[in-house]
Enzyme design. Sequence first.
Site, short mmCIF file in Angstrom:
data_model
loop_
_atom_site.label_atom_id
_atom_site.label_comp_id
_atom_site.label_asym_id
_atom_site.label_seq_id
_atom_site.Cartn_x
_atom_site.Cartn_y
_atom_site.Cartn_z
N CYS A 85 23.96 -9.73 12.36
CA CYS A 85 23.80 -8.97 11.41
C CYS A 85 25.14 -8.22 10.83
O CYS A 85 25.88 -8.93 10.23
CB CYS A 85 22.68 -7.86 11.77
SG CYS A 85 22.25 -6.85 10.39
N HIS A 145 18.56 -11.33 13.77
CA HIS A 145 18.60 -10.78 15.20
C HIS A 145 18.16 -11.63 16.10
O HIS A 145 16.88 -11.56 16.40
CB HIS A 145 18.00 -9.29 15.19
CG HIS A 145 18.78 -8.40 14.38
ND1 HIS A 145 19.87 -7.59 15.15
CD2 HIS A 145 18.58 -8.06 13.14
CE1 HIS A 145 20.08 -6.58 14.08
NE2 HIS A 145 19.61 -6.72 12.96
N GLU A 155 18.50 -11.85 19.24
CA GLU A 155 18.29 -11.29 20.45
C GLU A 155 16.70 -10.86 20.78
O GLU A 155 16.09 -10.62 21.72
CB GLU A 155 18.88 -9.94 20.65
CG GLU A 155 18.72 -8.70 19.71
CD GLU A 155 19.52 -8.76 18.60
OE1 GLU A 155 19.81 -7.53 17.80
OE2 GLU A 155 19.85 -9.74 18.09
#
Length: 546
Positions: A379, A515, A517
């Site tokens: 990001c 993102h 993750e």
Amino acid sequence: MTTRYIFVTGGVVSSLGKGIAAASLAAILEARGLNVTIMKLDPYINVDPGTMSPTQHGEVFVTEDGAETDLDLGHYERFIRTKMNRRNNFTTGRIYEEVLRKERRGDYLGATIQVIPHITNAIKEKVIAGGEGHDVAIVEIGGTVGDIESLPFLESIRQLGVELGRDRTLFMHLTLVPFLGAAGEVKTKPTQHSVKELRSIGIAPDVLICRGDRAIPANERAKISLFCNVEERAVISLKDVDSIYKIPALLRSQGLDDLVVKRFGLECREADLSEWENVIYQEANPNGEVVIGMVGKYIELPDAYKSVNEALKHAGLKNRVSVTIKYIDSQTVEAKGDEVLQGLDGILVPGGFGERGVEGKIQAAKFARENNLPYFGICLGMQVALIEFARNVAGMADAHSTEFNKETPFPVVGLITEWVDEEGNVEQRHEASDLGGTMRLGAQLCHLLEGSKAAQAYKGNSCVERHRHRYEVNNKYRERLEQAGLVFSGLSSDRKLVEMIELKDHPWFVAGQFHPEFTSTPRDGHPLFEGFVAAASAHQKRDLKK
């Protein structure tokens, strides 16, 4: 399908791990072939966590459908295969907002709006809706029993216990059983008082999960059973462990899932926890260690980067190395320079908002680029890498993002004013838009450049990842940046927005606007994190040879 509901509450103190306990039970039930979902009911007045400080609340977890939710939903997705959505998390603020909107429309026909029945009915409707289509729905109530904020939620689940009956509801209560060194024994009194508090509002727990730094002795479990009016086999000892991924097996060994299955009259197979056993084995038997420097601005609370932390660990499992995360305040990089970046095997710059510390992140990206150190930008981490490249390679000395400098002569990153969402609808925003819920949110398709490191990692020409941002690469400067050597390796579905960048002549310098993750799990990992940790391990080996 008839859904059964397990309500999870907590007592004595906060941060006992209700979310982990709920997710672990869900993992066992899923391993028995059941379709399980988990909900989190948060008692705070905010509509959602989207505008809350990461240093107070921890990370904001984004679901596929673009909901900004509590970080516990990240735990849920890492433990079970079911994907969360906006129905899996709601707050007091959202409930009141919806009830008041109905009142303004006249839906209540002039009735006096009260906590009971209007607020509690709204909560019950959301709980029932969130559980539809699943064999079991586990519902975690945020906060601690005794808190005034939690009362409407506790009253709602009490009512559901009566309305749905014992064959469809089960109440599980987490408490603390502390060990007093001076006395040399564990103390059950806090648990007794917590259960007393819960029973005073009409909820009798069926299962007690007793948290502590050690296993609860059998005689103390019998004592808790007697004084709390809970079956002894339903008094579960949950001691501290060195890995949260050991908890499903710990609960399974005490028969918690058998108790649930018998209570609900469910027919299902025995639990197969072999995948979790493999995770635990990999975690306990690494072949090496890598040190990753995480350069961020919220490092005083590691939970602000919870999913990133976990994704790095997952990547370590896949690469058979342990990952040590060195948290580096980006303002420290500004003050002390490159000296704080020495001795690292890779640098990761995660997402964030606001100007504080941004120059330190830019400096970290420069250090990684110039020293051939593996770099992973997420990001804002992608944006600072692009700004650094524009300044120091592409000849745009004062390049910046308009988020931080509206007067920059080279606004290489700017506010997104228009984009196409996952359903093909055109979304529009402007400077005056509200902060909450107005970002580019949720799962978006990304086209990958053939032959790029991104395409190699994903083993294909596209991926779907979750977004949470307002600013994007300014298309006006794309050609100039490409000519200087920057690779735009990922583009949005309409190919108008830059989703990924990387460097050609660098061992591993990859960054994404999304993102990744949020989709990493201990069983499956994530291709970008795996590639990053593999590159960090390779860099370490090259250094050792030197």
